[in-house]
Design a protein around this motif. Structure first.
Motif, mmCIF file in Angstrom:
data_model
loop_
_atom_site.group_PDB
_atom_site.id
_atom_site.type_symbol
_atom_site.label_atom_id
_atom_site.label_comp_id
_atom_site.label_asym_id
_atom_site.label_seq_id
_atom_site.Cartn_x
_atom_site.Cartn_y
_atom_site.Cartn_z
ATOM 1 N N ASP A 165 18.620 8.161 1.519
ATOM 2 C CA ASP A 165 18.424 6.788 1.025
ATOM 3 C C ASP A 165 17.130 6.166 1.549
ATOM 4 O O ASP A 165 16.939 4.961 1.480
ATOM 5 N N VAL A 166 16.240 7.024 2.088
ATOM 6 C CA VAL A 166 14.971 6.535 2.632
ATOM 7 C C VAL A 166 13.802 7.067 1.799
ATOM 8 O O VAL A 166 13.787 8.243 1.436
ATOM 9 N N ALA A 167 12.847 6.185 1.519
ATOM 10 C CA ALA A 167 11.659 6.621 0.759
ATOM 11 C C ALA A 167 10.394 6.128 1.439
ATOM 12 O O ALA A 167 10.399 5.110 2.133
ATOM 13 N N LEU A 168 9.319 6.862 1.220
ATOM 14 C CA LEU A 168 7.984 6.400 1.605
ATOM 15 C C LEU A 168 7.219 6.052 0.337
ATOM 16 O O LEU A 168 7.284 6.783 -0.652
ATOM 17 N N VAL A 169 6.484 4.953 0.380
ATOM 18 C CA VAL A 169 5.560 4.604 -0.701
ATOM 19 C C VAL A 169 4.146 4.728 -0.132
ATOM 20 O O VAL A 169 3.831 4.118 0.895
ATOM 21 N N ILE A 170 3.326 5.529 -0.800
ATOM 22 C CA ILE A 170 1.954 5.751 -0.329
ATOM 23 C C ILE A 170 0.985 4.998 -1.234
ATOM 24 O O ILE A 170 1.110 5.042 -2.462
ATOM 25 N N CYS A 171 0.058 4.307 -0.617
ATOM 26 C CA CYS A 171 -0.947 3.595 -1.397
ATOM 27 C C CYS A 171 -2.318 3.868 -0.777
ATOM 28 O O CYS A 171 -2.509 3.721 0.426
ATOM 29 N N ARG A 172 -3.266 4.276 -1.600
ATOM 30 C CA ARG A 172 -4.613 4.591 -1.122
ATOM 31 C C ARG A 172 -5.615 3.698 -1.838
ATOM 32 O O ARG A 172 -5.386 3.297 -2.974
ATOM 33 N N GLY A 173 -6.733 3.428 -1.175
ATOM 34 C CA GLY A 173 -7.711 2.557 -1.823
ATOM 35 C C GLY A 173 -9.124 2.843 -1.390
ATOM 36 O O GLY A 173 -9.363 3.614 -0.447
ATOM 37 N N PHE A 174 -10.056 2.211 -2.068
ATOM 38 C CA PHE A 174 -11.455 2.257 -1.670
ATOM 39 C C PHE A 174 -11.557 1.788 -0.216
ATOM 40 O O PHE A 174 -10.695 1.081 0.288
ATOM 41 N N GLY A 175 -12.659 2.144 0.398
ATOM 42 C CA GLY A 175 -12.817 1.804 1.806
ATOM 43 C C GLY A 175 -12.115 2.815 2.695
ATOM 44 O O GLY A 175 -11.958 2.587 3.890
ATOM 45 N N GLY A 176 -11.659 3.926 2.106
ATOM 46 C CA GLY A 176 -10.951 4.936 2.887
ATOM 47 C C GLY A 176 -9.588 4.472 3.356
ATOM 48 O O GLY A 176 -9.048 4.968 4.344
ATOM 49 N N MET A 177 -8.989 3.512 2.635
ATOM 50 C CA MET A 177 -7.728 2.916 3.080
ATOM 51 C C MET A 177 -6.521 3.775 2.708
ATOM 52 O O MET A 177 -6.457 4.352 1.619
ATOM 53 N N ASN A 178 -5.573 3.816 3.606
ATOM 54 C CA ASN A 178 -4.277 4.442 3.357
ATOM 55 C C ASN A 178 -3.203 3.560 3.964
ATOM 56 O O ASN A 178 -3.288 3.216 5.139
ATOM 57 N N VAL A 179 -2.201 3.217 3.151
ATOM 58 C CA VAL A 179 -1.097 2.407 3.645
ATOM 59 C C VAL A 179 0.201 3.089 3.205
ATOM 60 O O VAL A 179 0.308 3.538 2.057
ATOM 61 N N VAL A 180 1.154 3.193 4.117
ATOM 62 C CA VAL A 180 2.446 3.811 3.799
ATOM 63 C C VAL A 180 3.554 2.873 4.263
ATOM 64 O O VAL A 180 3.514 2.371 5.388
ATOM 65 N N VAL A 181 4.510 2.637 3.381
ATOM 66 C CA VAL A 181 5.654 1.785 3.705
ATOM 67 C C VAL A 181 6.929 2.616 3.614
ATOM 68 O O VAL A 181 7.081 3.422 2.686
#
Lengths: 426, 438
Positions: free
Chosen positions: A404-420
């Motif tokens: 019941d657990v998930a990771l959401v990955i989001c990447r962006g310009f500026g070399g950004m990486n965010v994971v929730v």
């Protein structure tokens, strides 16, 4: 990092994108396998190398009925205001406030935050100056002297990057901690992460997080195309034939609060925010670390923040934007963390395109939906996984998350990486 | 709130590029001397605009600030300021990210609006408009339309963030915020929070902006927000004066290096101040107007004091937002008076926008740096051009000469269009030590 005894839960959601204007509508599209990417209507694309997008179909007044407000907001703001309104309505947060004693309402407002992730600006907004340039015939002096005759006095106010923050705040009297994050693709997902952090930190008791963008416009399409980042059809994340991304537009929003507060006011708990990771690859504006370094570190940070082991994760909603370099390096980063035991991976940009600043928060709302329904829609456009990516658990069909657990990955310009990291509450 | 367990954060480096100086010490000396940075605009032909004056950064050499030509190409004017100010702040602190600790370094910036360069818009105009100047998308498809990926990169909302991370090798948490004139303050507040929750051990935090270009200034001219005292540029920005009639648009950048207090002590760093508290509220009033009673800014100041575990009694200096518009200054004074009560007569107050102009997204960061310097030197810079008292703004302004006197703690306010309010509290390092002893 945080107070583990305080669970942060999601009690309201809002979404609008090319695939619909409620979580249920968007879910139907994801489940059907039919993309919302199609011929666009905002301009005639006949001469254009890219002739499709995932446009929002609802009309302005359906989304934001207040006619007066439309004079002071732009298209992207309209999406953000709509999504935040939906999330607030579902959470019944303001109904709860309005039922409090009058003396308690002020303090409640002061402890209610609002954090928005915004695109930051559009090329098209500047086109309001084009007739003035014609009139000025190349003279800057005349440009200045004719300015107030040719351009609306409201121009700046219509185009402030923090408009959604301002107007949702005024409408709901959300007077607490706030921010408008303009971090390109990472903006919306960071709004959610910062909101949860602020509640853990005691800066607010509840926060409305929203993210919105309308990247679909001619100049954006042109420049993305010139940079080799655009496909001419619905994106094919992780597929060997993938050739780029396609723009969507829209917004999403979630209401976050402590589990104990939600229970005390009898709010329905839809999911739990477990933790997040955020880092830069320090690669400049467009470049990506070939080893997926930022993806790996952001996932590891999120797992650590959420007190999870890799084996606890039952689903990954990948950024999967369909470009050659991003999908490849994302898969490398995921493999670094999970080795041979990668949980099911999906991604939704094939359905509603890339919403840039809103992409991560839209994915959060739909990933939560997948966990709640114990079914993760596949990527129907990924017919053959790129051999360079190797053995990778993506499917064209729906799969069952392994927890019941998930990771959401989001990447962006500026070399950004965010994971929730999220957990469903069923 | 577990206030006793808050991680203590030190300011150990400052960098500034402002209309009154291209370095920290040059800026600080000019502010103490009450020197104005305002003059007729020289960056472009502003003669036709209702406002023809501004506070420009002067003699700035972007190439020496950004040694990597690849980065320089993608850097807008404001990014150049940011890279220069950040480099100065890191050099001042005497530390910078290493391959071993770069993932523990974070970056928080208040970035200006993505306003397009006039010349770029002119190109779009020349290719893609009809005879009346209305946009025609197909013009962009003309084979010789000079679509420049470099311009595209420069225009991204987080381009400044990306360039800074690359130039200094910062690989940890990174955020870019824009809440108009509150951006710089909010960025430093965001940095404080990220450090307190353990996400970083070091941070580079600040803001940068340059709207002194034809499109940037147009928005403010249309709104009537700028002073039109074109024949008196140096006297045009007069915060809290009864005759104030708008702000003077400035440009520039300010950056702070933040680090864990104990680690800073351990390595023998010079500590300017403790970044002690952040307060952050939304006025929820009107989009540009400030609430006349200070409701909104009041909460931000209270929060910042609470977050710093202090009270009004410890505050000896307020660097006000003080834009020199009628509404802002009245609202801010109402808020200060509501919070400080009778103590408002003892607290030195000044708006350094009287000299530097309004640096918009950079203002809060530059003014945070001013607070640190005021604490270091025990002196409050002046509120220039104050001649005609306004009964609504009867606070204890530093007028004429800078006013010496030890500053135990300083408060700075940044109040933005859209209603975001940011307040920060900086504490004298000696007061941190005495606090610990007692």
């Amino acid at each position: 990092m945080k107070n583990a005894s305080e669970k942060i839960v999601i009690t309201g959601r809002g979404i609008v994108c090319g695939a619909g204007a409620t979580p249920d509508d968007v879910w139907s599209v994801l489940e059907s396998g039919e993309t919302a990417v199609g011929p666009y209507s905002q301009w005639d694309g006949e001469k254009w190398p890219v002739q499709v997008a995932a446009e929002v179909k609802e009309n302005n007044r359906t989304l934001v009925p207040d006619r007066k407000l439309h004079k002071t907001i732009s298209r992207t703001d309209m999406f953000g205001i709509y999504a935040a309104d939906q999330a607030i309505a579902e959470s019944e947060l303001l109904a709860h406030r309005d039922a409090l004693e009058e003396t308690e309402q002020g303090p409640f407002n002061d402890r209610t935050g609002l954090i928005v992730g915004a695109g930051g600006g559009n090329y098209s907004s500047n086109y309001d100056y084009l007739p003035l340039i014609t009139e000025a015939e190349g003279s800057l002096q005349k440009f200045g002297s004719e300015l107030s005759n040719m351009v609306t006095p409201m121009w700046l106010l219509k185009n402030l990057p923090n408009n959604v923050l301002c107007h949702v705040g005024i409408r709901g009297q959300l007077k607490g901690t706030n921010a408008c994050i303009t971090n390109q693709c990472s903006s919306g997902i960071m709004a959610v992460a910062e909101s949860a952090s602020a509640i853990w930190n005691g800066e607010a008791d509840r926060i409305v997080a929203a993210g919105h963008d309308s990247p679909f416009e001619p100049e954006m399409v042109l420049y993305y195309h010139k940079l080799g980042l655009m496909s001419s059809e619905a994106p094919k994340p992780f597929d060997e034939q993938r050739s780029g991304t396609i723009f969507g537009e829209g917004a999403a929003s979630v209401v976050l609060e402590r589990e104990s507060d939600a229970e005390a006011r009898g709010a329905e708990v839809l999911g739990e925010f477990l933790g997040f990771g955020c880092c830069s690859e320090a690669t400049g504006i467009l470049d990506l670390d070939p080893d997926g370094d930022g993806v790996r570190r952001a996932i590891e940070q999120a797992l650590d923040d959420a007190d999870l082991a890799p084996s606890d994760v039952g689903l990954i909603c990948a950024h999967g934007n369909g470009t050659r370099a991003s999908d490849l390096t994302e898969s490398i980063g995921i493999r670094h963390v999970f080795g041979d035991a990668i949980p099911p991976v999906t991604g939704f940009k094939w359905a509603y395109g890339h919403l840039i600043a809103a992409s991560g928060i839209v994915d959060i709302v739909m990933t939560l939906e997948a966990l709640r329904r114990k079914s993760a829609p596949g990527i129907p456009t990924c017919e053959k996984v790129d051999p360079e990516i190797g053995d990778f658990p993506v499917s064209t069909e729906s799969v069952t998350p392994s927890s019941d657990v998930a990771l959401v990955i989001c990447r962006g310009f500026g070399g950004m990486n965010v994971v929730v990291a999220l957990r469903a509450t069923s | 709130m577990a206030s006793t367990e808050k991680r203590r954060i030190a300011v150990t480096g400052i960098g500034m590029v402002t209309p009154v100086g291209n370095t920290t010490e040059e800026t600080w000396a000019a502010l103490l001397a009450g020197k104005s940075g305002a003059a007729p605009i020289s960056n472009f032909d502003a003669s036709g605009f209702s406002t023809t004056i501004g506070a420009e950064v002067k003699g700035f050499d972007a190439a020496s600030a950004v040694p990597d030509p690849r980065l320089l190409k993608c850097a807008s004017r404001s990014h150049g300021f940011a890279l220069a100010a950040a480099a100065e702040a890191l050099a001042d602190a005497g530390i910078s990210p290493t391959p071993e600790d770069s993932h523990r370094w974070g970056l928080a910036v208040g970035a200006g609006m993505m306003s397009v360069a006039y010349d770029d818009l002119k190109v779009v105009h020349d290719y893609a408009t009809d005879e009346n100047g209305y946009f025609d998308a197909d013009g962009l498809m003309k084979p010789d339309f000079p679509a420049s990926p470099v311009n595209f990169c420069r225009w991204q909302s987080n381009a400044g963030l990306g360039l800074l991370a690359k130039q200094f090798g910062i690989r940890g948490y990174a955020t870019s915020v824009h809440t108009a004139c509150a951006s710089g303050g909010q960025a430093i507040g965001s940095a404080l929070k990220a450090m307190r929750r353990g996400q970083c051990d070091f941070m580079l935090a600040g803001g940068f902006d340059s709207m002194l270009n034809p499109i940037g200034i147009s928005g403010f001219c249309l709104l009537g927000a700028l002073s039109t005292d074109n024949d008196n540029p140096t006297g045009a920005s007069r915060p809290f004066d009864k005759t104030r009639n708008g702000f003077v648009l400035g440009e520039g950048s300010g950056f702070l290096v933040l680090e864990d207090w104990d680690k800073a002590i351990e390595r023998g760093a010079t500590i300017y101040a403790e970044l002690a508290g952040d307060g952050n509220s939304l006025s929820c009033y009107r989009i540009t107007d400030s609430p006349p009673d200070g409701n909104g800014p009041i909460q931000a100041i209270h929060q910042a004091l609470g977050d710093a575990d202090t009270t009004i009694e410890e505050i000896d200096y307020v660097n006000a937002h003080g834009t020199s518009t009628q509404m802002n200054d009245r609202s801010e004074c109402a808020a200060m008076k509501a919070v400080f009560g009778e103590r408002i007569d003892e607290v030195r107050v000044s708006s350094t926008k009287s000299c530097m102009g309004h640096l918009i997204a950079a203002a809060g960061a530059v003014e945070a740096a001013v607070c640190c310097l005021a604490i270091r030197d025990g002196i409050a810079p002046i509120n220039a051009n104050y001649e005609n008292p306004d009964p609504d703004c009867d606070v204890n302004l530093v007028v004429g000469e800078p006013r010496p006197g030890r500053i135990r703690a300083a408060l700075t306010n940044s109040l933005g269009f859209g209603g975001s309010n940011s307040s920060l509290v900086f504490r004298n390092p000696e007061n941190v030590n005495s606090k610990e002893v007692s």
